[in-house]
Design an enzyme around this catalytic site. Structure first.
Site, mmCIF file in Angstrom:
data_model
loop_
_atom_site.group_PDB
_atom_site.id
_atom_site.type_symbol
_atom_site.label_atom_id
_atom_site.label_comp_id
_atom_site.label_asym_id
_atom_site.label_seq_id
_atom_site.Cartn_x
_atom_site.Cartn_y
_atom_site.Cartn_z
ATOM 1 N N GLU A 31 4.745 0.880 9.935
ATOM 2 C CA GLU A 31 4.171 2.216 10.067
ATOM 3 C C GLU A 31 5.032 3.041 11.026
ATOM 4 O O GLU A 31 4.856 2.944 12.255
ATOM 5 C CB GLU A 31 2.753 2.125 10.624
ATOM 6 C CG GLU A 31 1.776 1.440 9.701
ATOM 7 C CD GLU A 31 0.379 2.014 9.839
ATOM 8 O OE1 GLU A 31 -0.105 2.580 8.861
ATOM 9 O OE2 GLU A 31 -0.204 1.925 10.926
ATOM 10 N N HIS B 64 -2.004 -1.859 15.930
ATOM 11 C CA HIS B 64 -1.874 -0.492 15.396
ATOM 12 C C HIS B 64 -1.324 0.430 16.488
ATOM 13 O O HIS B 64 -1.654 0.265 17.665
ATOM 14 C CB HIS B 64 -3.240 0.010 14.898
ATOM 15 C CG HIS B 64 -3.109 1.272 14.114
ATOM 16 N ND1 HIS B 64 -2.998 2.498 14.717
ATOM 17 C CD2 HIS B 64 -3.021 1.499 12.780
ATOM 18 C CE1 HIS B 64 -2.861 3.428 13.776
ATOM 19 N NE2 HIS B 64 -2.878 2.840 12.595
ATOM 20 N N LYS C 215 -10.227 3.972 10.598
ATOM 21 C CA LYS C 215 -10.192 4.351 12.021
ATOM 22 C C LYS C 215 -11.620 4.609 12.524
ATOM 23 O O LYS C 215 -12.527 3.897 12.085
ATOM 24 C CB LYS C 215 -9.261 5.548 12.218
ATOM 25 C CG LYS C 215 -7.890 5.322 11.571
ATOM 26 C CD LYS C 215 -6.867 6.338 11.955
ATOM 27 C CE LYS C 215 -5.558 6.026 11.252
ATOM 28 N NZ LYS C 215 -4.460 6.861 11.688
HETATM 29 C C1 PEP Z 1 -2.537 4.602 9.924
HETATM 30 O O1 PEP Z 1 -2.600 5.199 11.011
HETATM 31 O O2 PEP Z 1 -2.690 3.375 9.869
HETATM 32 C C2 PEP Z 1 -2.269 5.366 8.705
HETATM 33 C C3 PEP Z 1 -1.729 4.735 7.720
HETATM 34 O O3 PEP Z 1 -2.653 6.672 8.731
HETATM 35 P P1 PEP Z 1 -2.341 7.839 7.674
HETATM 36 O O4 PEP Z 1 -2.329 7.243 6.288
HETATM 37 O O5 PEP Z 1 -3.470 8.799 7.851
HETATM 38 O O6 PEP Z 1 -1.018 8.403 8.051
#
Ligand code: PEP
Length: 264
Positions: A174, A104, A12
């Protein structure tokens, strides 16, 4: 169709300085083995990509740490033109980037929609980048409407993409409610991931044909050294998208090692 496991680190908008980025990257590069069972991709901010690419080439030339592939966190459609503030997939390919995260949830939250993402995926493929398409729901409603939301994301984002490009695409499931930065987040379980992975395969096969059912699917959402093995073994996925834990070299290396220790 390629089915190697894949671990992707999404940094990020971190870390704050190039020096810290180099340190984190080098630390990972030096401490991973040369085995070939798992692909490793790190997606830093644009600004650090070129330097980190050079470092990764250096490590593979000395035969030490295996080469890590570099990915971007976004890429605009088209190759060049009057698009102030944007970076194209072609430009990224030119400096050695080979993957790109698209769609994303944090970018969707800034206004990006499925039509934009579809154009970006097409341009990424033309440029030679492998798109990592993120899909996932905000909440799990009791009526299971979230399945339909993911279906629409897949159908619209992948519309018009030829069957033989699917071997290059990775779908990252996700669930936004499980991402580490989501306020009041909850843990997703490997069975949540498994159920959605099966659903994603069915949508891909229904919409694009049986041949694309082997498209790689990975899980992302607060992956840690504690839950990585369970997601990889029981989550129905071919890899992991790691956010927060990828900013800690030791944790990221341990997640890679967990993946490599599993039978393919
Ligand atoms: C993301 O936002 O792509 C992600 C996987 O974040 P985290 O592992 O910090 O939850």
């Amino acid at each position: 169709m390629e089915k190697k496991k894949i671990i992707v680190g999404n940094w990020k908008m971190n870390p704050l300085t190039q020096k810290e980025a180099e340190k984190l990257f080098t630390n990972v590069a030096k401490n991973i083995s040369t085995t070939k069972t798992t692909e490793i991709v790190i997606c830093p901010p644009f600004l650090y990509l070129e330097k980190l690419k050079k470092i990764s080439l250096g490590h593979s030339l000395t035969g030490g740490a295996r080469k890590i592939s570099l990915g971007a966190q976004n890429a605009f459609y088209g190759d060049i033109g009057a698009f102030t503030g944007e970076v194209s997939a072609e430009m990224l390919y030119d400096i050695g980037v080979r993957y790109v995260i698209l769609g994303h949830s944090e970018r969707r939250g800034m206004g990006e929609n499925n039509i934009d993402i579809n154009k970006k995926i097409k341009s990424a493929l033309v440029a030679g980048l492998r798109p990592i398409l993120c899909v996932g729901e905000n909440v799990r409603d009791p009526d299971h409407g979230y399945f339909n939301l993911v279906k629409i994301q897949l159908e619209e984002c992948l519309s018009g993409i030829s069957k033989n490009s699917f071997g290059k695409i990775i779908i990252a499931y996700e669930p936004i409610w499980a991402i580490s930065s989501t306020p009041d987040r909850k843990d997703a379980t490997p069975s949540d991931s498994m159920e959605m992975a099966i659903f994603i395969k069915k949508v891909l096969s229904d919409k694009f044909g049986k041949d694309v059912a082997g498209t790689r699917i990975i899980y992302g959402g607060s992956v840690s050294t504690k839950n990585a093995k369970d997601f990889l073994q029981n989550g129905g996925v071919d890899g992991l998208l790691v956010g927060n834990a990828s900013l800690n070299a030791k944790k990221f290396i341990d997640i890679i090692k967990i993946c490599e220790a599993l039978k393919q």
